[in-house]
Design a protein around this motif. Sequence first.
Motif, mmCIF file in Angstrom:
data_model
loop_
_atom_site.group_PDB
_atom_site.id
_atom_site.type_symbol
_atom_site.label_atom_id
_atom_site.label_comp_id
_atom_site.label_asym_id
_atom_site.label_seq_id
_atom_site.Cartn_x
_atom_site.Cartn_y
_atom_site.Cartn_z
ATOM 1 N N ARG A 168 1.202 -0.902 0.135
ATOM 2 C CA ARG A 168 0.102 0.185 0.106
ATOM 3 C C ARG A 168 0.899 1.469 -0.190
ATOM 4 N N ARG A 169 1.928 1.256 0.759
ATOM 5 C CA ARG A 169 2.857 2.095 0.721
ATOM 6 C C ARG A 169 3.864 2.458 -0.020
ATOM 7 N N VAL A 170 4.379 1.435 -1.038
ATOM 8 C CA VAL A 170 4.994 1.753 -1.642
ATOM 9 C C VAL A 170 5.069 1.361 -2.846
ATOM 10 N N ILE A 171 4.748 -0.245 -3.021
ATOM 11 C CA ILE A 171 4.596 -0.950 -4.793
ATOM 12 C C ILE A 171 3.250 0.071 -5.356
ATOM 13 N N LEU A 172 1.938 0.491 -4.421
ATOM 14 C CA LEU A 172 1.066 1.129 -5.083
ATOM 15 C C LEU A 172 1.091 2.628 -5.280
ATOM 16 N N PRO A 173 2.106 3.504 -5.127
ATOM 17 C CA PRO A 173 2.164 4.482 -5.327
ATOM 18 C C PRO A 173 3.077 4.478 -6.625
ATOM 19 N N LEU A 174 4.404 4.266 -5.737
ATOM 20 C CA LEU A 174 5.568 3.935 -7.222
ATOM 21 C C LEU A 174 5.125 3.243 -8.378
ATOM 22 N N ALA A 175 3.508 2.368 -9.175
ATOM 23 C CA ALA A 175 3.358 1.426 -9.908
ATOM 24 C C ALA A 175 2.038 2.623 -10.024
ATOM 25 N N LEU A 176 2.068 3.350 -9.560
ATOM 26 C CA LEU A 176 0.085 4.366 -10.402
ATOM 27 C C LEU A 176 0.346 4.425 -11.110
ATOM 28 N N PRO A 177 1.109 5.113 -12.163
ATOM 29 C CA PRO A 177 1.725 5.570 -14.153
ATOM 30 C C PRO A 177 1.097 4.353 -14.344
ATOM 31 N N GLY A 178 1.430 2.979 -13.732
ATOM 32 C CA GLY A 178 1.072 1.676 -14.745
ATOM 33 C C GLY A 178 -0.845 0.933 -14.275
ATOM 34 N N VAL A 179 -0.543 2.042 -13.136
ATOM 35 C CA VAL A 179 -2.074 1.094 -12.872
ATOM 36 C C VAL A 179 -2.845 2.681 -14.052
ATOM 37 N N LEU A 180 -2.314 3.506 -13.548
ATOM 38 C CA LEU A 180 -3.767 4.648 -14.223
ATOM 39 C C LEU A 180 -3.593 3.999 -16.049
ATOM 40 N N ALA A 181 -2.238 3.531 -16.484
ATOM 41 C CA ALA A 181 -2.516 3.478 -18.137
ATOM 42 C C ALA A 181 -2.973 2.664 -18.283
ATOM 43 N N GLY A 182 -2.916 1.371 -17.102
ATOM 44 C CA GLY A 182 -3.329 -0.361 -17.490
ATOM 45 C C GLY A 182 -5.068 0.140 -17.390
ATOM 46 N N THR A 183 -5.224 0.365 -16.278
ATOM 47 C CA THR A 183 -6.928 1.128 -16.459
ATOM 48 C C THR A 183 -7.725 1.511 -17.398
ATOM 49 N N ILE A 184 -7.056 2.828 -17.483
ATOM 50 C CA ILE A 184 -7.714 3.341 -19.083
ATOM 51 C C ILE A 184 -7.368 2.787 -19.968
ATOM 52 N N LEU A 185 -6.268 2.099 -20.357
ATOM 53 C CA LEU A 185 -6.436 1.526 -22.008
ATOM 54 C C LEU A 185 -7.521 0.629 -22.182
ATOM 55 N N VAL A 186 -7.684 -0.545 -20.568
ATOM 56 C CA VAL A 186 -9.179 -1.694 -20.363
ATOM 57 C C VAL A 186 -10.070 -1.102 -20.224
#
Lengths: 374, 282
Positions: free
Chosen positions: B197-215
């Motif tokens: 929650r504190r490290v991986i998710l915030p750092l992966a956020l650009p990927g989460v955004l790109a992935g969710t928007i794409l999908v």
Amino acid sequence: MARIELEAISKRYGDVHAVRDFSLVIEHGELVVLLGPSGCGKTTTLRMIAGFVPATSGRIRLGGRDVTNMPAHRRNTGLVFQGYALFPHLTAAENIAFGLQMRKLPEPVVREKVTRALRLVRLDDLGDRLPRQLSGGQQQRVALARALVIEPDALLLDEPLSNLDAKLREEVRVEIRQLQRALGLTTVMVTHDQDEALAMADRLVVMSAGAIQQIGTQRELYEHPRNRFVAGFVGRTNFLRGLLVEPGVFRSDGGLTLRYDGRSAPAGAVAPGASPSGARRALALRPERLAIGALADSARANRVAGTVEFASYLGAIIEYYVRLSSGEILRVHAPNTGAAGDRAWALGETVHVSWPVEVGLVLEDEHQPEEDHR
Amino acid sequence: MAPRRSVAGALVGPATLAVVLGLLVPLAILFRYSLNRFVPGRLMVEALTAENYVKFFTDPYYVAVLLRTLRVSGICMVLCLVLGFPLAYALARTGSRWKSVLVMLVVLPLFVGNAVRAAGWMVMFGSRGLLNTLLGVVGLIDRPLQLMYTEGAVIVGITAINLPFMVLTLESVIEGIDPAIEDAAASLGARPLQVFRRVILPLALPGVLAGTILVFILGMNAYATPILLGGPRFQMMGPLVYGQFAGLNNWPFGAALSFVLMTATLSLSAVSNLWIQRRYRR
Ligand SMILES: Nc1ncnc2c1ncn2[C@@H]1O[C@H](COP(=O)(O)OP(=O)(O)OP(=O)(O)O)[C@@H](O)[C@H]1O
Ligand SMILES: [Mg+2]
């Protein structure tokens, strides 16, 4: 009181023995440096203490608690990584606060401790910067503050200075040492920089191929290396290979007959009487204990003629490679005193290298331990 | 500095031209069409009217289709994220020599065309399909369940198609996160969930955004899967738009539908983007 006790810990990766049978007790407040060539298992040892790598066998105790099977996040170790591993999305202050927040300390206490930690590492004004906005040295100090602020039972430093330039490295190592002393932190530091190791350690552990070669203070390792590997790794050493002719007399493969004094031979080194005559040995000679001159110095027991083959001006010393009449080469470090009588030797010039009996140290002429396991 | 900038300008030139010619011009034309009037028999009549948009938003049928499309895409997006993150993480962190094979396995479904894949789902979900047969044999059901031609089937289908996009997007971002940072968090006392929650998710956020928007975009515009797995009575926006253009020749209304779909997709992507950034950044 946090003492680190390592009881015969080993780590195997498949058939690679990264660390074997490593036993060491680090007293409270002591700084022990693990020193050794690349791949000898230093980082693996540190990671076993921190709990990132489970030991294949052996036990680990921190401050009396057996932590062998405890996950990393419950061990209370402060780790400074080789590349600092700061959280890139958090400011310096937030990085330092992280461990305190994980311990659920109330916010005012966290703020207070972070401020103090920043002051401790002299970054008072830079708390709001992100790691990428800090210089290497500043990042290093954030990493240190982050590890210190949780008041760890063990401070573990993995080549903490390797990314700094030479000058900063010397400054920061003094800072770390002072902090560590002031806070009484039990510390294990990894480095393969000898100078760093010698400058900072209370005790050193020289490792090779996953195994401890020798444990001791700087002086012990330098004056009384237990084997050829340690003699060669701590400080610089010339090795002449050859045979023991009789107690106190060594004949090099090149045919030189040299005298040495074996009376003070430490454990591990070969006492002159203890070895059969004719045994193969190596004679270790520290370059700074050899004298170089135009004439043979009759006051010294060993005198060999040779020619200067190579010279490096290193500032405080001048290093000569002297090709002896026997064909062997000795490195000689001559102090650069600047005195009027001193002279520099030119390439090709004939010189005499001489040393008293107590300089020579006879060691088993084993292979380098590394070579054995390749 | 100046020469480099002009080189960069020259380099993005062709792409800019392609976007303008291939995307913006047709869009402009399409928008103009959506303001025209449809007269049966005469097809498209030049006009400047909002009646196509009014028709869409006043007819409960069309609004229901839009809402259904949003719901299905939203659910698929969440499923892709929840299913894709662990997979992407495992792929990014594996030290296995088979990593490239594993990545290929993730991408493999994309090699199969939509129709073929939907046929596969039919074999699976049909009233005499594998699933029903199995359940029947085990004795859990005594008559076949209606699995095909349901919203559930469409959601499963779209999620399966879009998952690889999510996994690959996340994987590349997670791979860029230094594993030592996770160790650092653990050594500071963070439990695995806190590390996430504190490290991986915030750092992966650009990927989460790109992935969710794409999908999400892929889900909003899904065409074949809703038709093949949803059947004739299950409408989503993609097939609806196509039906207006190809089936009914009503270009103005089809154009208006396209714009509603596009606007909904873009604005929701932008809003969620902002919201997630505000919530997790720092
Ligand atoms: N995850 C791993 N899998 C397999 N082998 C490993 C793994 N980690 C380390 N090793 C091996 O264990 C040995 C010790 O590695 P370690 O990282 O402890 O060395 P080191 O002393 O820290 O070296 P350096 O000074 O280069 O950092 C090496 O031979 C290395 O290849
Ligand atoms: Mg290392």
